[in-house]
Design an enzyme around this catalytic site. Structure first.
Site, PDB file in Angstrom:
ATOM      1  N   SER A   1       6.125   1.245   3.846  1.00 37.19           N
ATOM      2  CA  SER A   1       5.020   1.305   4.795  1.00 37.19           C
ATOM      3  C   SER A   1       4.751  -0.091   5.320  1.00 37.19           C
ATOM      4  O   SER A   1       5.190  -1.092   4.737  1.00 37.19           O
ATOM      5  CB  SER A   1       3.767   1.838   4.088  1.00 37.19           C
ATOM      6  OG  SER A   1       2.615   1.683   4.882  1.00 37.19           O
TER       7      SER A   1
ATOM      8  N   TYR B   1      -2.536   2.414  -2.812  1.00 38.56           N
ATOM      9  CA  TYR B   1      -1.377   2.669  -1.948  1.00 38.56           C
ATOM     10  C   TYR B   1      -0.651   1.365  -1.638  1.00 38.56           C
ATOM     11  O   TYR B   1       0.588   1.303  -1.698  1.00 38.56           O
ATOM     12  CB  TYR B   1      -1.844   3.339  -0.656  1.00 38.56           C
ATOM     13  CG  TYR B   1      -0.740   3.831   0.232  1.00 38.56           C
ATOM     14  CD1 TYR B   1       0.007   4.954  -0.115  1.00 38.56           C
ATOM     15  CD2 TYR B   1      -0.443   3.194   1.429  1.00 38.56           C
ATOM     16  CE1 TYR B   1       1.026   5.419   0.706  1.00 38.56           C
ATOM     17  CE2 TYR B   1       0.565   3.651   2.261  1.00 38.56           C
ATOM     18  CZ  TYR B   1       1.288   4.769   1.896  1.00 38.56           C
ATOM     19  OH  TYR B   1       2.304   5.218   2.717  1.00 38.56           O
TER      20      TYR B   1
END
Length: 273
Positions: free
Chosen positions: A131, A144
């Site tokens: 990401s 995350y």
């Protein structure tokens, strides 16, 4: 015909990637955690496995079946995962472990099982879905962020360890892409974060929940799931894929700022996002 195993195909990026590769004549083995999603994928004509990436036996069965069918495995796309929002100080160790179990340890289990096959046959591609939050960190996304930074570290290491082989490790750094990511993250937030009494109680109520309730397609620089699918297709079509692929302008811009700005300036910039 080249084949590939994709994890996390119930919706969004995983599903679109499977459809795109199938349309381009790749043999696509797909997986999902829930039985209802497995049935949906079967109805779409895919060869399907029920895989919870936290379950090494389910991963092993899928890979062994692929080898029985095709006598080889060309690639794996580690796509399964989820986002757990919440300020770092509100994350219990148990919640953080759950984030890592799926996003990192599950990914690693698929990777090491696939690597045994690739070492034996002498070739293969591992595509790790990271990401933009594996490059930079945003507030209230600590769990995350940490899981994606961990993916970056282990992928960078593995890439060095396969130099000289015909095995390639590629990392995709995705920015805002249309999917059910925020919808699922909101559920995790509601289930695992205690709002009342938190230092961030008002922020949670006024800002974070509203942001999570907004769909990804309203995000700045958002792209459709096909943007990631096309990147995976490009990797499959390339004999020697690049080690890293940025998807969305947000990833390119923030990646550039990370390289040129001081840590203090970067923190001030990111705090406004």
């Amino acid at each position: 015909m080249q084949n590939i195993l994709i994890t996390g195909c119930s919706s969004g990026i995983g599903l679109q990637t499977a459809l795109t590769l199938k349309e381009n004549n790749y043999k696509v083995y797909v997986s999902a955690r829930k039985q209802k999603d497995v049935e949906m994928l079967k109805d779409l004509g895919f060869e399907t496995f029920q895989i919870d990436v936290r379950n090494k036996d389910e991963i092993k069965y899928a890979l062994e079946t692929i080898l029985e069918n095709d006598l080889k495995l060309d690639a794996v796309f580690n796509n399964a995962g989820f986002g757990q929002p919440g300020a770092v100080e509100d994350l219990s160790v148990e919640v953080l472990k759950k984030q890592f179990d799926s996003n990192f340890f599950g990914l690693h289990e698929v990777t090491i099982q696939a690597m045994k096959i690739f070492r034996t046959q002498g070739f293969g591609k591992i595509i790790q879905h990271s990401s933009v939050l594996g490059i930079i960190s945003l507030k209230y996304r600590g769990a995350y962020n940490a899981s994606k930074y961990a993916i970056e570290g282990i992928a960078d290491t593995l890439r060095q360890e396969v130099i000289g082989s015909n095995i390639y490790i590629s990392t995709i750094n995705t920015g805002p892409v249309t999917s059910k990511f925020r919808e699922n993250a909101l559920k995790k937030f509601n289930n695992n974060i205690t709002i009342e009494g938190s230092f961030f109680e008002e922020t949670y109520k006024k800002e974070l929940k509203a942001r999570l309730e907004t769909t990804e397609d309203k995000a700045l620089f958002n792209l459709p799931a096909s943007s990631v699918a096309n990147t995976v297709l490009k990797i499959m079509q390339t004999q020697k894929p690049k080690p890293r692929y940025y998807v969305t302008k947000a990833t390119h811009i923030l990646g550039f700022f990370k390289r040129v700005l001081s840590t203090s300036l970067m923190d001030k910039l990111l705090n406004k996002i």
